[in-house]
Design a protein around this motif. Structure first.
Motif, short mmCIF file in Angstrom:
data_model
loop_
_atom_site.label_atom_id
_atom_site.label_comp_id
_atom_site.label_asym_id
_atom_site.label_seq_id
_atom_site.Cartn_x
_atom_site.Cartn_y
_atom_site.Cartn_z
N VAL A 26 -1.19 -0.29 -0.12
CA VAL A 26 0.02 -0.55 0.67
C VAL A 26 0.11 -2.05 0.92
CG1 VAL A 26 0.21 1.69 1.83
CG2 VAL A 26 -1.21 -0.10 2.86
N PRO A 68 4.91 1.05 0.72
CA PRO A 68 4.04 1.78 -0.22
C PRO A 68 3.91 1.02 -1.54
CG PRO A 68 6.20 2.85 -0.01
CD PRO A 68 6.18 1.74 0.99
N SER A 120 0.64 6.36 -2.23
CA SER A 120 1.02 5.35 -1.23
C SER A 120 2.27 5.74 -0.44
CB SER A 120 1.25 4.00 -1.92
OG SER A 120 2.23 4.12 -2.92
N LEU A 121 3.17 6.52 -1.04
CA LEU A 121 4.38 6.87 -0.29
C LEU A 121 4.04 7.83 0.85
CD1 LEU A 121 7.38 6.66 0.11
CD2 LEU A 121 7.71 8.44 -1.61
N SER A 135 2.15 6.04 3.54
CA SER A 135 3.03 5.18 4.35
C SER A 135 3.84 6.02 5.33
CB SER A 135 3.97 4.40 3.45
OG SER A 135 3.24 3.62 2.55
#
Ligand SMILES: Cc1ncc(COP(=O)(O)O)c(C=O)c1O
Length: 405
Positions: free
Chosen positions: A366, A354, A337-338, A341
């Motif tokens: 997210v 994230p 997710s990071l 994002s």
């Protein structure tokens, strides 16, 4: 030099990484649509602002205020619980005003936690639920966030295998970040479980009034006898668009409320009196301000679900809160997710939160906050559509970012 003990327990905020990227993109002239932070963009209703301005003219209000909250404010909160949930509270002993619910929650953790105490905490969840206790010397054991039957098996196991036996269980429905809502039947089972195992229940009801279905979210205190083991936190930040005012409440079990009140009496003198008076007026209002806020979020939610869906990014409609919790499109999920994002900021001018920032179980998701207007949400959807189709053609370029992980 070695980092301080407390600071070591506070890793850099994951969201900071996206924020930094957002700031540098903006500095380079990009128009970033910010669905990242849960910072309400709506103005506080004018009547509340007017009350603040009126009261601040009286110099007597400039002195230290009351740490636990002025009596009228605590009475107004008790009246809200009676009106909204049918829960009767003694404003003297079962209600304390806090400097936002976040402060109340963190200081409750300070008040009740001994080093090494085990806390049962949903994963994913709003970070203070875990970090409030980590700062207080506690240990976190993750539990499910699903408010249904699947919640209890892992919970039983967590209790059976924790040494020492868990001190407290955290609930947060409507949930930030997942937006799930709990039923009263679910709460009944949780309270029965907590009583059986002698566990404190701390419920974060920050989104009590931000709901979109016909049935408003219940309070866990509606369960008969819940007050024997429970404290619940509410917030004026979202309900009345007052995030900067820092006003919230803890209500419930007298022993727990007394512990929090004692800790707070050493730390603060209460919110500025004009804020407390204006908050009292807000709570005693007819509910029309709240309905307006709710409708705005509802329209934004509908626009987001529809426009993002058309853009190829499926967003399930959240039944409550000011957030949507969306699974990362399949072909990007392996990035985490990071990285996903970051990609959205860099390639679509859209900032999101994230899911990993809410716990390891959030990494396939997210969180999208409904804090931009409908026009900007549609624009975000168009940007994402463009990004998704470009990614199809130039996938190798996009995915190469993964190398930075
Ligand atoms: C679940 C939850 N609890 C508490 C808070 C903090 O609220 P407050 O502004 O009252 O401290 C938030 C804010 O985003 C939240 O989402």
């Amino acid at each position: 030099m070695e980092e301080f003990h407390k600071v070591r327990r506070l890793p850099p905020y994951v969201f900071e990484q996206v924020n930094r990227l957002k700031a540098s993109a903006r500095a380079a002239g990009a128009d970033i649509i910010d669905l990242g932070m849960g910072n309400p963009d709506l103005p506080t209703p004018q009547s509340i602002v007017d009350k603040l301005c009126e009261v601040v003219q009286d110099p007597r209000t400039h002195r230290y205020s009351s740490s636990k909250g002025i009596p009228g404010l605590r009475r107004a909160q008790a009246a809200y619980y009676a009106r909204r949930f049918g829960v009767k509270l003694n404003p003297e002993t079962q209600v304390v005003a806090t400097l936002g619910s976040k402060e109340g929650f963190a200081n409750m953790a300070q008040a009740i936690t001994a080093p090494g105490d085990v806390i049962l905490c949903p994963n994913p969840t709003y970070p203070i639920h875990a970090f409030g206790f980590l700062m207080a010397g506690g240990v976190i054991r993750s539990i499910s966030v699903e408010p249904d039957d699947s919640f209890f098996g892992p919970l039983e196991r967590a209790v059976r295998h924790s040494i020492p036996k868990p001190l407290a269980l955290i609930l947060n429905y409507p949930s930030n970040p997942t937006a799930q809502v709990a039923t009263l039947d679910f709460y009944k089972e949780v309270i029965a479980f907590a009583k059986k195992h002698d566990i404190i229940v701390l419920s974060d009801l920050a989104y009590s009034e931000i709901y979109f279905d016909d049935v408003p979210p219940p309070s866990v205190l509606e369960v008969p006898g819940a007050i024997d083991v429970t404290v619940e936190f509410t917030s004026m930040s979202k309900t009345f668009s007052m995030p900067g005012w820092r006003m919230g409440f803890a209500v419930g079990n007298e022993r727990l409320i007394a512990a929090l009140t004692r800790v707070k009496s050493y730390l603060d003198y209460g919110a500025f009196t004009p804020i407390q008076v204006a908050a009292t007026q807000a709570l005693n209002g007819d509910g029309s301000d709240i309905a307006e806020v709710r409708n705005i979020y509802k329209r934004r939610r509908d626009v987001m679900v529809e426009s993002f869906g058309k853009a190829g990014f499926e967003v399930p409609p959240p039944p409550a809160t000011m957030f949507a919790w969306a699974k990362i499109p399949e072909k990007f999920r392996h990035l985490g997710s990071l990285e996903f994002s970051k990609l959205l900021v860099e390639k679509a001018d859209v900032a999101v939160a994230p899911g990993i920032g809410f716990g390891e179980q959030g990494d396939d998701y997210v969180r999208l906050a409904l804090v931009e207007n409908e026009h900007r949400i549609r624009q975000a959807a168009r940007n994402i559509k463009r990004f998704l189709s470009a990614a199809d053609e130039t996938m190798h370029n996009v995915i190469s970012l993964n190398a930075h992980r």
